[in-house]
Scaffold this motif. Sequence first.
Motif, PDB file in Angstrom:
ATOM      1  N   GLU A  79      22.316  20.549  25.119  1.00  0.00           N
ATOM      2  CA  GLU A  79      21.205  21.419  25.508  1.00  0.00           C
ATOM      3  C   GLU A  79      20.764  21.120  26.953  1.00  0.00           C
ATOM      4  O   GLU A  79      20.541  22.044  27.747  1.00  0.00           O
ATOM      5  N   GLU A  85      21.895  25.764  22.635  1.00  0.00           N
ATOM      6  CA  GLU A  85      20.460  26.027  22.498  1.00  0.00           C
ATOM      7  C   GLU A  85      20.096  26.054  21.023  1.00  0.00           C
ATOM      8  O   GLU A  85      20.933  26.358  20.166  1.00  0.00           O
ATOM      9  N   ARG A  86      18.846  25.711  20.760  1.00  0.00           N
ATOM     10  CA  ARG A  86      18.306  25.792  19.402  1.00  0.00           C
ATOM     11  C   ARG A  86      17.575  27.126  19.297  1.00  0.00           C
ATOM     12  O   ARG A  86      16.771  27.459  20.173  1.00  0.00           O
ATOM     13  N   THR A 101      25.424  28.573  24.380  1.00  0.00           N
ATOM     14  CA  THR A 101      24.844  29.468  25.373  1.00  0.00           C
ATOM     15  C   THR A 101      26.001  30.210  26.042  1.00  0.00           C
ATOM     16  O   THR A 101      27.179  29.929  25.769  1.00  0.00           O
TER      17      THR A 101
END
Length: 144
Positions: A79, A85-86, A101
Amino acid sequence: MPSASGRRAKAAASAWRLMFDLLMKSAPKRLESLQARGLTPNDSRALFTLRDEGEPISALARQWGCDASTATWLVDRLERAGLAERVTPERDRRVKLVRLTVKGSATKDELLTEHYRPPAELRHLSAAELEELARLLVKTEGEE
């Protein structure tokens, strides 16, 4: 005279040793490719398993063979690098999914392109030998 299973085990050990040696000999090139992007081998293993649709960290931890805290640490690294990404899915706001991403997907594709380039040692084989090698390796897929 050794049994058929004994000969097979010996042949399997010899074949694997040769494949492993080739992988190890070609490892510095892969490592160089990762280091140019600020990644470690563990980062790349994690990156290669991530999908665009995302998975919960608990599922990633099982897939990676580690505990959830280690998976969280790996996801944090990806990240920070802008590769993962969360996200919270609409269907269940309690869950956080980890997904690639755009940069992560592009990096994964670039790395795979580089890693899939055959090592120079394979130039010593004829096209027919390489086709036979590929045919035999395909037979190993799906076996446990």
